[in-house]
Design a protein around this motif. Structure first.
Motif, PDB file in Angstrom:
ATOM      1  N   ALA A 226      56.924  47.124 -23.131  1.00  0.00           N
ATOM      2  CA  ALA A 226      56.112  47.025 -21.946  1.00  0.00           C
ATOM      3  C   ALA A 226      55.098  45.893 -22.080  1.00  0.00           C
ATOM      4  N   GLU A 227      54.581  45.773 -23.275  1.00  0.00           N
ATOM      5  CA  GLU A 227      53.596  44.729 -23.530  1.00  0.00           C
ATOM      6  C   GLU A 227      54.267  43.356 -23.430  1.00  0.00           C
ATOM      7  N   ALA A 228      55.429  43.225 -23.912  1.00  0.00           N
ATOM      8  CA  ALA A 228      56.167  41.960 -23.877  1.00  0.00           C
ATOM      9  C   ALA A 228      56.539  41.620 -22.435  1.00  0.00           C
ATOM     10  N   GLN A 229      56.863  42.666 -21.683  1.00  0.00           N
ATOM     11  CA  GLN A 229      57.209  42.446 -20.283  1.00  0.00           C
ATOM     12  C   GLN A 229      55.982  41.975 -19.513  1.00  0.00           C
ATOM     13  N   LYS A 230      54.836  42.562 -19.773  1.00  0.00           N
ATOM     14  CA  LYS A 230      53.587  42.129 -19.118  1.00  0.00           C
ATOM     15  C   LYS A 230      53.298  40.667 -19.462  1.00  0.00           C
ATOM     16  N   GLU A 231      53.468  40.352 -20.705  1.00  0.00           N
ATOM     17  CA  GLU A 231      53.208  38.997 -21.172  1.00  0.00           C
ATOM     18  C   GLU A 231      54.160  38.005 -20.498  1.00  0.00           C
ATOM     19  N   SER A 232      55.409  38.326 -20.355  1.00  0.00           N
ATOM     20  CA  SER A 232      56.374  37.405 -19.742  1.00  0.00           C
ATOM     21  C   SER A 232      56.121  37.265 -18.241  1.00  0.00           C
ATOM     22  N   ILE A 233      55.692  38.371 -17.595  1.00  0.00           N
ATOM     23  CA  ILE A 233      55.398  38.297 -16.159  1.00  0.00           C
ATOM     24  C   ILE A 233      54.155  37.449 -15.923  1.00  0.00           C
ATOM     25  N   SER A 234      53.120  37.626 -16.725  1.00  0.00           N
ATOM     26  CA  SER A 234      51.893  36.860 -16.512  1.00  0.00           C
ATOM     27  C   SER A 234      52.057  35.385 -16.865  1.00  0.00           C
ATOM     28  N   ASN A 235      53.020  35.066 -17.695  1.00  0.00           N
ATOM     29  CA  ASN A 235      53.268  33.669 -18.036  1.00  0.00           C
ATOM     30  C   ASN A 235      54.395  33.055 -17.206  1.00  0.00           C
ATOM     31  N   SER A 236      54.946  33.795 -16.251  1.00  0.00           N
ATOM     32  CA  SER A 236      56.052  33.263 -15.464  1.00  0.00           C
ATOM     33  C   SER A 236      55.566  32.143 -14.548  1.00  0.00           C
ATOM     34  N   LYS A 237      56.444  31.208 -14.295  1.00  0.00           N
ATOM     35  CA  LYS A 237      56.099  30.068 -13.430  1.00  0.00           C
ATOM     36  C   LYS A 237      55.823  30.520 -11.998  1.00  0.00           C
ATOM     37  N   LEU A 238      56.442  31.575 -11.570  1.00  0.00           N
ATOM     38  CA  LEU A 238      56.282  32.057 -10.197  1.00  0.00           C
ATOM     39  C   LEU A 238      54.880  32.581  -9.952  1.00  0.00           C
ATOM     40  N   LEU A 239      54.340  33.349 -10.879  1.00  0.00           N
ATOM     41  CA  LEU A 239      53.024  33.948 -10.674  1.00  0.00           C
ATOM     42  C   LEU A 239      51.883  33.061 -11.175  1.00  0.00           C
ATOM     43  N   LYS A 240      52.155  32.140 -12.049  1.00  0.00           N
ATOM     44  CA  LYS A 240      51.105  31.311 -12.630  1.00  0.00           C
ATOM     45  C   LYS A 240      50.633  30.225 -11.667  1.00  0.00           C
ATOM     46  N   GLU A 241      51.462  29.788 -10.751  1.00  0.00           N
ATOM     47  CA  GLU A 241      51.161  28.731  -9.775  1.00  0.00           C
ATOM     48  C   GLU A 241      50.706  27.453 -10.470  1.00  0.00           C
ATOM     49  N   ASP A 242      51.521  26.975 -11.352  1.00  0.00           N
ATOM     50  CA  ASP A 242      51.259  25.734 -12.051  1.00  0.00           C
ATOM     51  C   ASP A 242      51.496  24.573 -11.087  1.00  0.00           C
ATOM     52  N   LEU A 243      50.531  23.675 -10.956  1.00  0.00           N
ATOM     53  CA  LEU A 243      50.645  22.569 -10.003  1.00  0.00           C
ATOM     54  C   LEU A 243      51.757  21.606 -10.375  1.00  0.00           C
ATOM     55  N   SER A 244      52.093  21.504 -11.635  1.00  0.00           N
ATOM     56  CA  SER A 244      53.176  20.603 -12.039  1.00  0.00           C
ATOM     57  C   SER A 244      54.517  21.066 -11.509  1.00  0.00           C
ATOM     58  N   ASP A 245      54.621  22.345 -11.168  1.00  0.00           N
ATOM     59  CA  ASP A 245      55.878  22.866 -10.616  1.00  0.00           C
ATOM     60  C   ASP A 245      56.075  22.454  -9.164  1.00  0.00           C
ATOM     61  N   THR A 246      55.005  21.984  -8.493  1.00  0.00           N
ATOM     62  CA  THR A 246      55.131  21.619  -7.074  1.00  0.00           C
ATOM     63  C   THR A 246      55.757  20.248  -6.884  1.00  0.00           C
ATOM     64  N   TYR A 247      55.880  19.435  -7.940  1.00  0.00           N
ATOM     65  CA  TYR A 247      56.472  18.097  -7.826  1.00  0.00           C
ATOM     66  C   TYR A 247      57.957  18.158  -8.114  1.00  0.00           C
ATOM     67  N   MET A 248      58.712  17.274  -7.480  1.00  0.00           N
ATOM     68  CA  MET A 248      60.156  17.200  -7.707  1.00  0.00           C
ATOM     69  C   MET A 248      60.410  16.660  -9.114  1.00  0.00           C
ATOM     70  N   THR A 249      61.498  17.043  -9.690  1.00  0.00           N
ATOM     71  CA  THR A 249      61.791  16.615 -11.064  1.00  0.00           C
ATOM     72  C   THR A 249      62.153  15.138 -11.120  1.00  0.00           C
ATOM     73  N   GLY A 250      62.845  14.628 -10.139  1.00  0.00           N
ATOM     74  CA  GLY A 250      63.245  13.219 -10.157  1.00  0.00           C
ATOM     75  C   GLY A 250      62.161  12.272  -9.671  1.00  0.00           C
ATOM     76  N   ASN A 251      61.218  12.744  -8.841  1.00  0.00           N
ATOM     77  CA  ASN A 251      60.187  11.883  -8.246  1.00  0.00           C
ATOM     78  C   ASN A 251      58.841  12.587  -8.367  1.00  0.00           C
ATOM     79  N   PRO A 252      57.996  12.145  -9.292  1.00  0.00           N
ATOM     80  CA  PRO A 252      56.719  12.840  -9.482  1.00  0.00           C
ATOM     81  C   PRO A 252      55.721  12.601  -8.336  1.00  0.00           C
ATOM     82  N   ASN A 253      56.010  11.700  -7.406  1.00  0.00           N
ATOM     83  CA  ASN A 253      55.112  11.437  -6.274  1.00  0.00           C
ATOM     84  C   ASN A 253      55.456  12.286  -5.059  1.00  0.00           C
ATOM     85  N   ARG A 254      56.571  13.020  -5.149  1.00  0.00           N
ATOM     86  CA  ARG A 254      57.014  13.802  -3.998  1.00  0.00           C
ATOM     87  C   ARG A 254      56.963  15.288  -4.334  1.00  0.00           C
TER      88      ARG A 254
END
Length: 145
Positions: free
Chosen positions: A1-29
């Motif tokens: 359960a602890e490992a599951q909590k840790e993986s959920i809190s570190n997931s890209k979906l819930l963390k809202e990392d700004l680097s995930d909002t850019y396209m992989t091929g074009n960092p300006n888009r």
């Protein structure tokens, strides 16, 4: 359960990392469906640009206002010059009318003088009562046998 909590809190979906909002091929888009917001630098750049646009708009409005005032001032100057020219024109027309009236008056006076001279010099034999009396005398003489 602890490992599951840790993986959920570190997931890209819930963390809202700004680097995930850019396209992989074009960092300006950005990926439209994965937009998480702007970075503080981007927000500041947008705010600075908006302030610059507001200042430019105010400067354009002030410049247009100054140009309008200058145009209005110039038009007022032209209007005043036209009024002065019209007044000069009217004054000149009045002087010309006075000269013409004086000329006509002098012609009238000359004509009266010529008429008086004609009456006195050319037509000296004015019709007088003696003229009619003479016809009466002739008529009386003709009636005698």
């Amino acid at each position: 359960a602890e490992a599951q909590k840790e993986s959920i809190s570190n997931s890209k979906l819930l963390k809202e990392d700004l680097s995930d909002t850019y396209m992989t091929g074009n960092p300006n888009r950005r990926v439209p469906y994965n937009f998480k917001g702007f970075s503080p630098e981007e927000k500041q750049r947008i705010l600075d640009q908006q302030m610059r646009q507001i200042k430019e708009k105010e400067e354009r409005a002030n410049k247009q206002l100054e140009e309008k005032f200058e145009y209005d001032r110039q038009q007022e100057m032209y209007r005043r010059q036209l009024v002065l020219l019209e007044r000069e024109k009217i004054a000149e027309q009045q002087k010309e009318a006075q000269r013409l009236a004086a000329f006509h008056q002098s012609q009238k006076l000359e004509r009266n003088i010529q008429k008086r001279n004609l009456t006195q010099e050319v037509y000296q034999n004015a019709v007088s009562p003696d003229f009619y009396n003479r016809f009466a005398e002739i008529n009386v003489q003709n009636q005698r046998p």
